[in-house]
Design an enzyme around this catalytic site. Structure first.
Site, PDB file in Angstrom:
ATOM      1  N   HIS A  71       0.832  -1.199   0.000  1.00 35.50           N
ATOM      2  CA  HIS A  71       0.000   0.000   0.000  1.00 35.50           C
ATOM      3  C   HIS A  71       0.871   1.255   0.000  1.00 35.50           C
ATOM      4  O   HIS A  71       1.957   1.285   0.595  1.00 35.50           O
ATOM      5  CB  HIS A  71      -0.988  -0.001   1.165  1.00 35.50           C
ATOM      6  CG  HIS A  71      -0.378  -0.027   2.534  1.00 35.50           C
ATOM      7  ND1 HIS A  71       0.068   1.115   3.172  1.00 35.50           N
ATOM      8  CD2 HIS A  71      -0.156  -1.052   3.403  1.00 35.50           C
ATOM      9  CE1 HIS A  71       0.529   0.801   4.372  1.00 35.50           C
ATOM     10  NE2 HIS A  71       0.412  -0.506   4.527  1.00 35.50           N
ATOM     11  N   ASP A  73      -0.307   4.330   0.989  1.00 33.20           N
ATOM     12  CA  ASP A  73      -0.733   5.333   1.970  1.00 33.20           C
ATOM     13  C   ASP A  73      -0.059   5.126   3.319  1.00 33.20           C
ATOM     14  O   ASP A  73       0.494   4.063   3.614  1.00 33.20           O
ATOM     15  CB  ASP A  73      -2.254   5.310   2.139  1.00 33.20           C
ATOM     16  CG  ASP A  73      -2.788   3.995   2.667  1.00 33.20           C
ATOM     17  OD1 ASP A  73      -2.296   2.938   2.221  1.00 33.20           O
ATOM     18  OD2 ASP A  73      -3.688   4.018   3.524  1.00 33.20           O
ATOM     19  N   GLU A 127      -5.174   1.687   2.644  1.00 36.12           N
ATOM     20  CA  GLU A 127      -5.110   0.498   3.491  1.00 36.12           C
ATOM     21  C   GLU A 127      -5.212   0.848   4.960  1.00 36.12           C
ATOM     22  O   GLU A 127      -5.677   0.027   5.767  1.00 36.12           O
ATOM     23  CB  GLU A 127      -3.794  -0.248   3.221  1.00 36.12           C
ATOM     24  CG  GLU A 127      -3.686  -1.610   3.888  1.00 36.12           C
ATOM     25  CD  GLU A 127      -3.109  -1.559   5.298  1.00 36.12           C
ATOM     26  OE1 GLU A 127      -3.177  -2.591   5.998  1.00 36.12           O
ATOM     27  OE2 GLU A 127      -2.581  -0.495   5.704  1.00 36.12           O
ATOM     28  N   GLU A 156       4.271  -5.958   4.034  1.00 38.43           N
ATOM     29  CA  GLU A 156       4.082  -5.449   5.389  1.00 38.43           C
ATOM     30  C   GLU A 156       5.340  -5.701   6.224  1.00 38.43           C
ATOM     31  O   GLU A 156       6.078  -6.658   5.994  1.00 38.43           O
ATOM     32  CB  GLU A 156       2.884  -6.140   6.055  1.00 38.43           C
ATOM     33  CG  GLU A 156       1.537  -5.731   5.508  1.00 38.43           C
ATOM     34  CD  GLU A 156       1.095  -4.353   5.993  1.00 38.43           C
ATOM     35  OE1 GLU A 156       1.820  -3.721   6.782  1.00 38.43           O
ATOM     36  OE2 GLU A 156       0.009  -3.907   5.560  1.00 38.43           O
TER      37      GLU A 156
END
Length: 357
Positions: A71, A73, A127, A156
């Site tokens: 992601h 963001d 996200e 992640e």
């Protein structure tokens, strides 16, 4: 508009991404920069834009397809942009969650020439906020053909160690009813807060289950996370509510998780409302593509505690793992930072995995 050098060291590329503010719902600039860099600095990729998500894929007819997803963001900036380098640490909003992972993926897309797998890149938006806004959900609804792969790697933060699958999460609101009365004549009332006594006792006595799946041990947990009630300092309350969170191993379905929590409180007079539910993701490490990734990473892996978007890939039948630089405990913190060696190490492992010998 800023520019990115995808051939630069992924450490420098991480810093460049951090220096582009991209709080959720405000990813248009970083999406444009990423799209431009992919179009200008990679070859052999089909590239599209979907909202503030950027997707790219090869189609070389290779026997397997690997998806790299991250992601764009971040949570709101806390005086931690632009980035700064202090010795072996890179500081800044998103250094951990998860622009260092994005940087590794972008760098590999531009520099790996002898791909062993066809590659799909998914850089998505929103996200860090409510799931209804998550860009992966929009992509699945609008262009589902872009979410097909043999294995997915979500960047992640995992401290540079593969974390497979993820727990599911369920939140329920329990309610009790009583009779309101003046506290000076409490025997005339029925205290709704006191009715939670057996609930708290069952939670205190609860024994969490541990489950080994593909060598990953997932430990469950059932916890009261909020309790509310009361009218005034001199009133016996006639209503109260409690939120209970169940983190469950991915061998349970969402429906089985709900049934289990109902069983824990069976026989008690309670209102029961499911307020949040996301299924877990099985690790899928026996899949050949996933097993090859584990081998490239030196055979080390562990279960993922917490919920991530790997659940979305698992629901699509795609084995998925979390793998990225950075300590997840530092995500969203004002002093968010990543050891630069972890960026280098993750890039090295993934380059070996994605390349032919």
């Amino acid at each position: 508009m800023s520019t990115l050098d995808l051939h630069a060291d992924p450490i420098d590329l991480t810093a460049a991404l951090v220096d582009i503010p991209s709080v959720s719902h405000d990813e248009s600039v970083i999406a444009a920069v990423v799209e431009s860099a992919l179009r200008e600095q990679t070859t052999g990729f089909e590239i599209i834009r979907n909202g503030n998500a950027v997707l790219a894929r090869t189609d070389r007819g290779l026997p397997s397809r690997v998806m790299l997803a991250g992601h764009l963001d971040t949570v709101p900036i806390a005086d931690n942009v632009p980035s700064r380098r202090e010795g072996d640490l890179l500081h800044g909003c998103g250094t951990v969650d998860m622009k260092s992972g994005d940087a590794v993926f972008l760098h590999l897309a531009a520099t790996v020439e002898n791909l062993a797998h066809d590659l799909t890149l998914v850089f998505y938006d929103c996200e860090e906020i409510a799931a209804v806004h998550n860009g992966l959900g929009r992509i699945e609804r609008e262009i589902p053909e872009w979410l097909r792969a043999d294995v997915a790697i979500l960047g992640e933060p995992t401290g540079g160690l593969i974390e497979a699958g993820c727990q599911g999460t369920l939140r329920v609101t329990l309610t009790t009813r009583g009779t309101r009365a003046h506290s000076a004549r409490s025997w005339l009332g029925d205290n709704a807060i006191h009715r939670f006594a057996p609930v708290l006792q069952r939670l205190s006595d609860y024994t969490a289950r541990s489950v080994d799946i593909d060598g990953c041990v997932y430990r469950e947990g059932l916890s009261a996370v909020r309790i509310a009630g009361g009218v005034a300092g001199n009133v016996v309350p006639d209503a109260a509510e409690m939120d209970v969170n169940f983190r469950f191993a991915p061998d349970r379905s969402a429906e089985q998780a709900i049934d289990h929590v109902r069983e824990v409180f069976d026989g008690l007079e309670l209102g029961f409302e499911v307020t949040d539910l996301s299924p877990g993701a099985l690790p899928g490490l026996t899949d050949p593509a996933a097993a090859a990734l584990i081998e490239a990473a030196g055979g080390e892996f562990r279960a993922k505690y917490g919920w991530t978007d790997v659940s979305r890939f698992s629901a699509l039948g795609i084995p998925a793992v979390n793998y990225g630089p950075g300590d997840p405990n530092l995500a969203h913190k004002r002093d968010e930072h990543v050891p630069v060696q972890q960026i280098t190490d993750v890039a090295t492992v993934l380059r070996a995995y994605l390349s032919t010998p």
